[in-house]
Scaffold this motif. Structure first.
Motif, PDB file in Angstrom:
ATOM      1  N   ARG A 167      43.163  28.970  40.607  1.00  0.00           N
ATOM      2  CA  ARG A 167      44.141  28.982  39.517  1.00  0.00           C
ATOM      3  C   ARG A 167      44.444  30.424  39.122  1.00  0.00           C
ATOM      4  N   LYS A 184      36.728  15.260  56.161  1.00  0.00           N
ATOM      5  CA  LYS A 184      37.390  15.644  54.918  1.00  0.00           C
ATOM      6  C   LYS A 184      36.689  16.910  54.437  1.00  0.00           C
ATOM      7  N   VAL A 204      38.899  22.380  39.898  1.00  0.00           N
ATOM      8  CA  VAL A 204      39.653  21.309  40.525  1.00  0.00           C
ATOM      9  C   VAL A 204      39.388  21.420  42.021  1.00  0.00           C
ATOM     10  N   ALA A 212      36.380  19.720  51.425  1.00  0.00           N
ATOM     11  CA  ALA A 212      36.632  19.923  49.998  1.00  0.00           C
ATOM     12  C   ALA A 212      36.610  21.410  49.694  1.00  0.00           C
ATOM     13  N   VAL A 229      40.408  24.596  44.144  1.00  0.00           N
ATOM     14  CA  VAL A 229      41.794  25.032  43.944  1.00  0.00           C
ATOM     15  C   VAL A 229      41.758  26.284  43.074  1.00  0.00           C
ATOM     16  N   ARG A 250      40.203  20.150  45.878  1.00  0.00           N
ATOM     17  CA  ARG A 250      41.202  19.517  46.735  1.00  0.00           C
ATOM     18  C   ARG A 250      40.517  19.080  48.022  1.00  0.00           C
ATOM     19  N   ILE A 251      40.985  17.977  48.589  1.00  0.00           N
ATOM     20  CA  ILE A 251      40.434  17.440  49.831  1.00  0.00           C
ATOM     21  C   ILE A 251      41.527  17.490  50.893  1.00  0.00           C
ATOM     22  N   THR A 252      41.178  18.001  52.063  1.00  0.00           N
ATOM     23  CA  THR A 252      42.111  17.982  53.190  1.00  0.00           C
ATOM     24  C   THR A 252      41.388  17.380  54.388  1.00  0.00           C
ATOM     25  N   GLU A 306      31.054  18.051  47.882  1.00  0.00           N
ATOM     26  CA  GLU A 306      31.776  19.206  47.346  1.00  0.00           C
ATOM     27  C   GLU A 306      31.100  19.798  46.120  1.00  0.00           C
TER      28      GLU A 306
END
Length: 79
Positions: free
Chosen positions: A77, A70, A12, A72, A75, A14-16, A3
């Protein structure tokens, strides 16, 4: 994971987890997973293939390639 958070200071990540599939190859299955995720997720930075498997047809040929990935992404903001 690729990532590369160092390239986005203060970000920041995020991992899904997603599963992709393809009748052609594992590489295509990864591309399909990332492409599908990109339809609803912005800022994808990398993908890590966790596992791979394949279905076998009655003749013993690989019929469906599957990858658990996974993904990445940054995020977003509000300012």
């Amino acid at each position: 994971m690729s990532e590369q958070p160092d390239h986005v200071p203060g970000a920041v990540v995020r991992i899904t987890e997603v599963v992709g599939s393809s009748p052609n190859s594992f590489s295509d299955a990864v591309r399909n997973a990332v492409s599908a995720a990109a339809e609803t997720v912005r800022g994808i930075r990398g993908v890590d293939v966790i596992s791979s498997s394949a279905d076998v047809d009655g003749d013993g040929n690989l019929s469906l390639y599957k990858v658990n990935c996974k993904i990445a992404f940054i995020v977003e903001r509000s300012a």
